[in-house]
Design a protein around this motif. Structure first.
Motif, PDB file in Angstrom:
ATOM      1  N   UNK A 308       0.828  -1.201   0.000  1.00 47.24           N
ATOM      2  CA  UNK A 308       0.000   0.000   0.000  1.00 47.24           C
ATOM      3  C   UNK A 308       0.865   1.255   0.000  1.00 47.24           C
ATOM      4  N   UNK A 309       1.913   1.272   0.801  1.00 49.05           N
ATOM      5  CA  UNK A 309       2.784   2.446   0.856  1.00 49.05           C
ATOM      6  C   UNK A 309       3.538   2.650  -0.460  1.00 49.05           C
ATOM      7  N   UNK A 310       3.998   1.543  -1.066  1.00 45.82           N
ATOM      8  CA  UNK A 310       4.807   1.645  -2.278  1.00 45.82           C
ATOM      9  C   UNK A 310       3.990   1.975  -3.517  1.00 45.82           C
ATOM     10  N   UNK A 311       2.703   1.576  -3.539  1.00 46.91           N
ATOM     11  CA  UNK A 311       1.898   1.736  -4.749  1.00 46.91           C
ATOM     12  C   UNK A 311       0.700   2.664  -4.577  1.00 46.91           C
ATOM     13  N   UNK A 312       0.292   2.914  -3.322  1.00 45.52           N
ATOM     14  CA  UNK A 312      -0.931   3.681  -3.101  1.00 45.52           C
ATOM     15  C   UNK A 312      -2.179   2.869  -3.305  1.00 45.52           C
ATOM     16  N   UNK A 313      -2.032   1.554  -3.472  1.00 43.90           N
ATOM     17  CA  UNK A 313      -3.168   0.652  -3.693  1.00 43.90           C
ATOM     18  C   UNK A 313      -3.048  -0.546  -2.762  1.00 43.90           C
TER      19      UNK A 313
END
Length: 324
Positions: A308-313
Motif C-alpha cells: 500500500x505504501x509503495x503503490x498507493x493501492x
C-alpha cells in the motif's frame, strides 16, 4: 550468473493496444523461492502464462541457463513443473491413476515411474488414499496430488499460480511444509504468483508488480523496511470511522486514515502508525467515551502495508489512504 535458473529481460506484453506488462526484468536463483506479488490485474497471470510456456513475450526475452529461450518450445517446457490456479486432475480417476497418467505424459519410463509415484505418494501423505477417486479428495489433498504429479519428471523449476488459493489454513500450511521438504531434498527452485501477503512471506525474494510494471524487488523484510512505515500499525474499529480518524489525529498528533479492511465485506476501520504502538493503546481508549470503540489492535507492519505504501493501492487492487 551461473546460479540463475530463469531470467526475464525487459519482458512486455499487450492485448491489442492495451499493455499489460512493460519492461519486466528479474532473475530467479537456483534453490530459492521467488514470488511475484500483486493484486488481480497487476499482470501476474499474463507473466505466469509467459513463464509457463503458454505465451511468448511481445518484447524482451526469457533466458534459461544463461541462454535465450522460446518459452513455448518443448525443450524449455521440459525443464518446468507447472501447477495452475485451476485444478487439472481427472476426478474420475484414482490418485494413483492420475499420477500414472502424468508420468506417461511426461515420458517417464514405466519402471522409474512406479518408483517415483510411490515416493511421491509417501511424501504427500496420500498413500492410504491412492486408490480412492480424486472426486472424494479434499481441496488440500487435490493440491498435493497436483504437486506430486508435476514433479514426477524431476523438473528444474516449479512454477505455481496462487498455490494455496481456496485452501483452509491447515491445508495451506501442510502444502508449504511439503514444498519446504522438496526444496531441502532436491534443491528445487520455486517461482509462485500470489496476492496474499501472508503467503508471500514464505518467499526468499519478491518482485512487486502493479499495473504491469515492477515496483520493487527484495526480501520480505527488505521490502517492508523500504516502505518506511514508521512503526507498528494501530487499527481502531467503531461507528463513524471518519469522526474517529479526526479525533485520533487531533488528540494524538498522528495521521489517522479510514481504510478498507482485508476481510471481505467488513466495515471500514481507522489505521495509523506509531513507534511502540502498544504504549499508545491506553491513550486511544481514553480519548473516547465507553462503548464508542469496538476494538483496538496493534501489529507489526506486513507486506500488505508495504504494498500500500509503495503503490498507493491495496492488494485487493483498490486505491486507499495510507496510514502514516
Amino acid at each position: 550468473m551461473a546460479d540463475v535458473v530463469l531470467e526475464a529481460r525487459g519482458v512486455g506484453y499487450s492485448y491489442g493496444a492495451r499493455a499489460v506488462l512493460s519492461e519486466v526484468s528479474f532473475a530467479v536463483r537456483r534453490g530459492e523461492i521467488f514470488g511475484l506479488l500483486g493484486p488481480n490485474g497487476a499482470g501476474k497471470s499474463t507473466l505466469f502464462g509467459i513463464l509457463s510456456g503458454l505465451l511468448s513475450p511481445r518484447t524482451g526475452a526469457l533466458l534459461a541457463g544463461g541462454q535465450p529461450v522460446d518459452p513455448r518450445s518443448r525443450a524449455y517446457r521440459a525443464r518446468l513443473g507447472v501447477v495452475f490456479q485451476q485444478p487439472s486432475l481427472d476426478l474420475k480417476l484414482s490418485g494413483r491413476e492420475n499420477l500414472q497418467l502424468g508420468a506417461s505424459l511426461y515420458g517417464v519410463p514405466r519402471g522409474l515411474a512406479r518408483e517415483r509415484i510411490e515416493r511421491a505418494l509417501a511424501l504427500t501423505e496420500l498413500g492410504e488414499r491412492a486408490r480412492d477417486k480424486v472426486e472424494k479428495y479434499s481441496g488440500g489433498m487435490r493440491r498435493r496430488l497436483e504437486l506430486a504429479r508435476v514433479l514426477l519428471h524431476e523438473p528444474e523449476l516449479l512454477i505455481m499460480d496462487e498455490p494455496t488459493q481456496g485452501l483452509d489454513l491447515a491445508s495451506a500450511r501442510r502444502l508449504w511444509r511439503h514444498l519446504g521438504e522438496l526444496r531441502a531434498e532436491r534443491a528445487l527452485t520455486i517461482l509462485l504468483t500470489t496476492h496474499d501477503p501472508i503467503e508471500a512471506e514464505s518467499a526468499d525474494r519478491l518482485l512487486i508488480l502493479d499495473q504491469g510494471r515492477v515496483v520493487a524487488e527484495g526480501s520480505p523484510a527488505e521490502l517492508t523496511a523500504r516502505a518506511d512505515l514508521g512503526g507498528d500499525i494501530i487499527t481502531v474499529e467503531g461507528d463513524d470511522p471518519a469522526a474517529l480518524a479526526s479525533a485520533l489525529s487531533a488528540g494524538l498528533g498522528v495521521s489517522a486514515k479510514v481504510t478498507e479492511p482485508e476481510t471481505p465485506n467488513a466495515a471500514p476501520v481507522v489505521t495509523f502508525t506509531a513507534p511502540r504502538g502498544h504504549e499508545l493503546v491506553p491513550r486511544v481508549v481514553e480519548l473516547f467515551p465507553a462503548g464508542r470503540l469496538r476494538a483496538v489492535q496493534v501489529r507489526p507492519p506486513s507486506l500488505g502495508d508495504a504494498f500500500l505504501r509503495l503503490t498507493g493501492r491495496t492488494l485487493a487492487g483498490d486505491s486507499a489512504g495510507v496510514a502514516a
